[in-house]
Scaffold this active site. Structure first.
Site, PDB file in Angstrom:
ATOM      1  N   MET A 124      45.851  41.717  48.511  1.00 38.04           N
ATOM      2  CA  MET A 124      46.574  42.007  47.270  1.00 38.04           C
ATOM      3  C   MET A 124      46.622  40.816  46.307  1.00 38.04           C
ATOM      4  O   MET A 124      46.522  41.010  45.095  1.00 38.04           O
ATOM      5  CB  MET A 124      47.969  42.536  47.578  1.00 38.04           C
ATOM      6  CG  MET A 124      47.958  43.992  48.007  1.00 38.04           C
ATOM      7  SD  MET A 124      49.603  44.693  48.278  1.00 38.04           S
ATOM      8  CE  MET A 124      50.349  44.506  46.653  1.00 38.04           C
ATOM      9  N   ILE A 127      43.679  41.023  44.131  1.00 41.72           N
ATOM     10  CA  ILE A 127      43.786  42.033  43.089  1.00 41.72           C
ATOM     11  C   ILE A 127      44.773  41.595  42.016  1.00 41.72           C
ATOM     12  O   ILE A 127      44.573  41.815  40.822  1.00 41.72           O
ATOM     13  CB  ILE A 127      44.243  43.381  43.690  1.00 41.72           C
ATOM     14  CG1 ILE A 127      43.335  43.800  44.857  1.00 41.72           C
ATOM     15  CG2 ILE A 127      44.285  44.467  42.636  1.00 41.72           C
ATOM     16  CD1 ILE A 127      41.873  43.857  44.514  1.00 41.72           C
ATOM     17  N   GLU A 128      45.871  40.980  42.426  1.00 42.23           N
ATOM     18  CA  GLU A 128      46.941  40.606  41.503  1.00 42.23           C
ATOM     19  C   GLU A 128      46.556  39.430  40.614  1.00 42.23           C
ATOM     20  O   GLU A 128      46.729  39.478  39.389  1.00 42.23           O
ATOM     21  CB  GLU A 128      48.213  40.241  42.289  1.00 42.23           C
ATOM     22  CG  GLU A 128      48.948  41.426  42.894  1.00 42.23           C
ATOM     23  CD  GLU A 128      49.763  42.169  41.844  1.00 42.23           C
ATOM     24  OE1 GLU A 128      49.740  41.790  40.661  1.00 42.23           O
ATOM     25  OE2 GLU A 128      50.429  43.142  42.223  1.00 42.23           O
ATOM     26  N   THR A 129      46.067  38.350  41.226  1.00 37.90           N
ATOM     27  CA  THR A 129      45.961  37.089  40.484  1.00 37.90           C
ATOM     28  C   THR A 129      44.705  36.284  40.784  1.00 37.90           C
ATOM     29  O   THR A 129      44.602  35.142  40.342  1.00 37.90           O
ATOM     30  CB  THR A 129      47.170  36.193  40.827  1.00 37.90           C
ATOM     31  OG1 THR A 129      47.167  35.927  42.243  1.00 37.90           O
ATOM     32  CG2 THR A 129      48.480  36.857  40.433  1.00 37.90           C
ATOM     33  N   TYR A 233      44.520  50.209  40.115  1.00 42.76           N
ATOM     34  CA  TYR A 233      45.012  49.120  40.962  1.00 42.76           C
ATOM     35  C   TYR A 233      44.706  49.382  42.436  1.00 42.76           C
ATOM     36  O   TYR A 233      44.114  48.535  43.123  1.00 42.76           O
ATOM     37  CB  TYR A 233      46.523  48.972  40.749  1.00 42.76           C
ATOM     38  CG  TYR A 233      47.175  47.853  41.515  1.00 42.76           C
ATOM     39  CD1 TYR A 233      47.151  46.552  41.040  1.00 42.76           C
ATOM     40  CD2 TYR A 233      47.851  48.102  42.706  1.00 42.76           C
ATOM     41  CE1 TYR A 233      47.766  45.524  41.733  1.00 42.76           C
ATOM     42  CE2 TYR A 233      48.480  47.081  43.405  1.00 42.76           C
ATOM     43  CZ  TYR A 233      48.429  45.793  42.912  1.00 42.76           C
ATOM     44  OH  TYR A 233      49.045  44.785  43.606  1.00 42.76           O
TER      45      TYR A 233
END
Length: 425
Positions: A124, A127-129, A233
């Protein structure tokens, strides 16, 4: 020239074998992908039924440790295929990701395994940052896991002018996994719904599920009417896991051994400016005014190979180096709360620095206060300014400018005052 089509063909054949028929209609944007999806998979029951494998501790590469534990079923949905294509068209992307994730991933994977959570959650932050611990978003989210102030404070993260636990690896990982565990229960064990809610909020996902249920439609993630960012997402996460699971592209190896450790520090510690410890700022981005380790958890994250060296250094480190602390003389009208506010401290910190047992102070009393920086500078935004230009002018990072001024956007207004904490050259 044939390698990529061959990999895509293998990917489609693998996913098609494991999908089931679903009447979900893909949105218009999904039809633009140049690889046609086969059957769209119903994710929910598959995820609930599969137990999470035991951690393969013998793996030498942390990516392979993750790969061996992947339990989410693959998907050939157009949104997933399109993201797979994007990754394959950017073969150097994973080089950057592995470089950033190198010091962090072993810790994250280990914490996920301790809780018995699906290993896919370790991807994650990708995907996030892109594994950027100082990332900010326009929604006021910050850090590796993009936590909002509301969620962070609800789960006990400290956010003050000296420390933002959302940008700390340990604090943010704890809260992200706590929140994901709650969402998993809230959505009856459906991880795709939980991950979607992490991105857009549980209320939106609950309403989308209820609307589909009332209309007699599928409540599968891909059937829900959600914001565009959220619709893509979860597929990004699925695509990343499939790339790793099916070996569609290389993930540069990261050693499956601890890369970091922590050392406890006395309250109100300020490191000296020894260049050998300057690299610690990159691992301790939660401290807004490094090397002032104030307002946080009184610990420092350090590379494993520096542990013994730092322990020896810390034994001789004064809690209050004289050149980084200042003396303040109490004046008429002063109180601990007034002085603390003027220096962006809490009363608790001020009492701790001065070993005060009560809130009573007297005129003429000497207090010690931390020096904010070699230079505490206020800059007024002018026409044509940008964060990048200001950061370059003062030789600081854009992320630090945002952190010092609690900015969640890169947009500046003319006349806005920015605070900078500059060190001597």
């Amino acid at each position: 020239m044939l390698k990529r089509p061959f990999l895509i063909a293998c990917f489609l054949s693998l996913t098609a074998c494991q999908t089931t028929q679903d009447a979900v209609q893909a949105d218009a944007s999904d039809q633009q992908t140049h690889i046609k999806p086969t059957q769209i998979q119903t994710q929910t029951d598959v995820i609930k039924a599969q137990p999470f494998p035991t951690a393969p501790i013998h793996e030498e590469d942390i990516w392979q440790r993750i790969r061996q534990q992947i339990s989410f079923a693959p998907s050939s949905h157009p949104r997933v295929i399109r993201r797979v294509n994007w990754y394959l068209q950017h073969p150097n992307y994973m080089d950057t990701i592995s470089q950033r994730a190198g010091p962090l991933l072993y810790y994250i994977v280990t914490e996920i395994e301790k809780r018995g959570l699906p290993i896919e959650l370790a991807l994650m932050p990708l995907i996030e940052t892109d594994f950027d611990m100082q990332a900010y978003s326009h929604k006021h989210a910050s850090g590796l896991w993009q936590l909002t102030p509301l969620i962070a404070k609800h789960y006990g993260i400290e956010i003050n002018p000296w420390y933002d636990g959302r940008q700390d690896l340990i604090d943010s990982t704890r809260v992200a996994l706590d929140f994901l565990t709650y969402l998993h229960k809230r959505f009856d064990g459906n991880w795709y719904h939980a991950v979607a809610a992490y991105n857009t909020g549980e209320g939106r996902v609950l309403r989308a599920i209820e609307n589909n249920r009332k209309a007699g439609k599928s409540t599968d993630f891909f059937a829900l009417q959600l914001p565009r960012q959220t619709r893509h997402y979860v597929p990004k996460l699925i695509a990343a896991t499939q790339l790793l699971k099916q070996k569609l592209m290389p993930f540069p190896a990261i050693a499956n051994t601890p890369a970091i450790t922590t050392v406890s520090l006395p309250a109100a510690t300020i490191l000296d400016r020894d260049p050998q410890w300057s690299m610690l700022a990159e691992l301790n981005t939660g401290y807004a005014r490094f090397p002032a380790l104030l307002g946080g958890p009184n610990r420092l994250i350090i590379p494993v190979d520096k542990a013994q060296q730092f322990q020896a250094y810390a034994k001789n480190l004064p809690t209050m180096p004289s050149n980084q602390w200042q003396t303040y003389t109490v004046r008429r009208g002063d109180s601990l709360s007034v002085i603390a506010a003027n220096y962006e401290l809490s009363v608790r910190q001020l009492k701790s620095f001065n070993q005060l047992r009560s809130d009573t102070i007297r005129i003429g009393q000497q207090l010690v206060l931390p020096v904010l920086a070699d230079q505490h500078y206020t800059y007024t935004v002018k026409s044509g300014d940008s964060l990048w230009r200001i950061a370059k002018q003062f030789n600081v990072s854009v992320n630090k400018l945002k952190q010092w001024n609690a900015l969640s956007s890169s947009t500046l207004q003319i006349g806005k005052e920015l605070t900078l904490f500059l060190t001597a050259p």
